[in-house]
Write a protein that holds these residues in place. Structure first.
Motif, PDB file in Angstrom:
ATOM      1  N   GLY A 138       0.853  -1.272  -0.114  1.00  0.00           N
ATOM      2  CA  GLY A 138      -0.390  -0.041   0.002  1.00  0.00           C
ATOM      3  C   GLY A 138       1.336   1.227   0.307  1.00  0.00           C
ATOM      4  O   GLY A 138       0.212   2.116   0.129  1.00  0.00           O
ATOM      5  N   TRP A 139       2.367   1.146  -0.509  1.00  0.00           N
ATOM      6  CA  TRP A 139       3.133   2.240  -0.217  1.00  0.00           C
ATOM      7  C   TRP A 139       3.329   2.942  -1.444  1.00  0.00           C
ATOM      8  O   TRP A 139       3.037   2.402  -2.483  1.00  0.00           O
ATOM      9  N   ILE A 140       3.075   4.152  -1.398  1.00  0.00           N
ATOM     10  CA  ILE A 140       3.539   4.883  -2.634  1.00  0.00           C
ATOM     11  C   ILE A 140       4.699   5.011  -3.235  1.00  0.00           C
ATOM     12  O   ILE A 140       5.570   4.678  -2.931  1.00  0.00           O
ATOM     13  N   LEU A 141       4.861   4.052  -4.447  1.00  0.00           N
ATOM     14  CA  LEU A 141       6.351   4.118  -5.217  1.00  0.00           C
ATOM     15  C   LEU A 141       6.468   5.338  -5.465  1.00  0.00           C
ATOM     16  O   LEU A 141       7.630   5.075  -5.751  1.00  0.00           O
ATOM     17  N   SER A 142       5.776   5.945  -6.331  1.00  0.00           N
ATOM     18  CA  SER A 142       5.809   7.109  -7.480  1.00  0.00           C
ATOM     19  C   SER A 142       4.623   7.926  -7.220  1.00  0.00           C
ATOM     20  O   SER A 142       3.383   7.623  -7.309  1.00  0.00           O
ATOM     21  N   ALA A 143       4.814   8.760  -7.608  1.00  0.00           N
ATOM     22  CA  ALA A 143       3.693   9.900  -8.050  1.00  0.00           C
ATOM     23  C   ALA A 143       4.836  11.067  -8.284  1.00  0.00           C
ATOM     24  O   ALA A 143       5.568  11.963  -7.866  1.00  0.00           O
ATOM     25  N   THR A 144       3.448  11.803  -9.423  1.00  0.00           N
ATOM     26  CA  THR A 144       3.559  13.263 -10.437  1.00  0.00           C
ATOM     27  C   THR A 144       2.432  13.690  -9.346  1.00  0.00           C
ATOM     28  O   THR A 144       0.606  13.626  -9.906  1.00  0.00           O
ATOM     29  N   ILE A 145       2.388  14.977  -9.023  1.00  0.00           N
ATOM     30  CA  ILE A 145       1.565  16.422  -8.818  1.00  0.00           C
ATOM     31  C   ILE A 145       1.866  17.269  -9.213  1.00  0.00           C
ATOM     32  O   ILE A 145       2.496  17.668  -8.839  1.00  0.00           O
ATOM     33  N   ASN A 146       1.204  18.232  -9.952  1.00  0.00           N
ATOM     34  CA  ASN A 146       0.336  19.044 -10.744  1.00  0.00           C
ATOM     35  C   ASN A 146      -0.360  20.344  -9.987  1.00  0.00           C
ATOM     36  O   ASN A 146      -1.839  19.541  -9.928  1.00  0.00           O
ATOM     37  N   GLN A 147       0.104  21.665  -9.273  1.00  0.00           N
ATOM     38  CA  GLN A 147      -1.573  22.053  -8.939  1.00  0.00           C
ATOM     39  C   GLN A 147      -0.759  23.174  -9.653  1.00  0.00           C
ATOM     40  O   GLN A 147       0.247  23.903  -9.861  1.00  0.00           O
ATOM     41  N   ASN A 148      -2.424  24.259  -9.883  1.00  0.00           N
ATOM     42  CA  ASN A 148      -2.295  25.300 -10.202  1.00  0.00           C
ATOM     43  C   ASN A 148      -3.384  25.925  -9.697  1.00  0.00           C
ATOM     44  O   ASN A 148      -4.098  25.607  -9.317  1.00  0.00           O
ATOM     45  N   ILE A 149      -2.571  26.985  -8.417  1.00  0.00           N
ATOM     46  CA  ILE A 149      -3.475  27.463  -7.315  1.00  0.00           C
ATOM     47  C   ILE A 149      -3.455  29.371  -7.865  1.00  0.00           C
ATOM     48  O   ILE A 149      -2.075  30.021  -8.136  1.00  0.00           O
ATOM     49  N   GLU A 150      -4.726  30.313  -7.679  1.00  0.00           N
ATOM     50  CA  GLU A 150      -4.451  31.677  -8.096  1.00  0.00           C
ATOM     51  C   GLU A 150      -5.534  32.568  -6.397  1.00  0.00           C
ATOM     52  O   GLU A 150      -6.598  31.519  -6.529  1.00  0.00           O
ATOM     53  N   GLY A 151      -5.554  33.467  -6.940  1.00  0.00           N
ATOM     54  CA  GLY A 151      -6.445  34.177  -5.941  1.00  0.00           C
ATOM     55  C   GLY A 151      -5.066  35.334  -5.817  1.00  0.00           C
ATOM     56  O   GLY A 151      -4.180  35.623  -6.414  1.00  0.00           O
ATOM     57  N   TYR A 152      -5.696  35.466  -3.982  1.00  0.00           N
ATOM     58  CA  TYR A 152      -5.239  36.404  -2.998  1.00  0.00           C
ATOM     59  C   TYR A 152      -5.131  36.727  -1.901  1.00  0.00           C
ATOM     60  O   TYR A 152      -5.308  35.970  -1.318  1.00  0.00           O
TER      61      TYR A 152
END
Length: 128
Positions: free
Chosen positions: A86-100
């Motif tokens: 159940g261990w994460i072997l690999s991951a790619t995560i892309n985030q896009n956040i905008e505001g103030y």
């Protein structure tokens, strides 16, 4: 690791995970994950998420300065999980956040000050 379903899923099944973020700024993260591939040794999971600050009018104190955030964004994840552990072997995560981010008026700054923010992250995790 708040990516796992509450019940067993089959290939191409989807599930939702709601996470309340508390560190830095209070926010809600609503993620939909899908089991996209199963091999002898691992599960492949894809995810899409929406992030929104919890209360855009609430000030929090950060290093003695009162601030409030009004941010929204999305996140796309590709995750490979070891079938046996159940261990994460690999991951790619892309985030896009905008505001103030808004700093509350104080003795040194007589008016509120809002700063536009754009956050773009690409995170890569690996067990190597």
């Amino acid at each position: 690791t708040a990516i796992f379903p509450d019940a067993p899923v089959a290939l191409n099944n989807k599930w939702k995970v709601e996470t309340k973020l508390e560190s830095g700024m209070p926010a809600n993260l609503i993620s939909t994950y899908k089991l996209t591939q199963v091999s002898d040794s691992c599960y492949n999971i894809s995810g899409t998420s929406e992030l929104k600050t919890d209360d855009k009018d609430a000030y929090i104190e950060n290093n003695g300065i009162k601030m409030k955030y009004d941010l929204t964004g999305d996140m796309v994840s590709d995750i490979k999980v070891d079938k046996a552990t159940g261990w994460i072997l690999s991951a790619t995560i892309n985030q896009n956040i905008e505001g103030y981010a808004t700093f509350k008026a104080n003795a040194q700054m007589p008016q509120n000050m809002s700063i536009p923010m754009k956050i773009k992250n690409e995170m890569t995790f690996s067990n190597k």
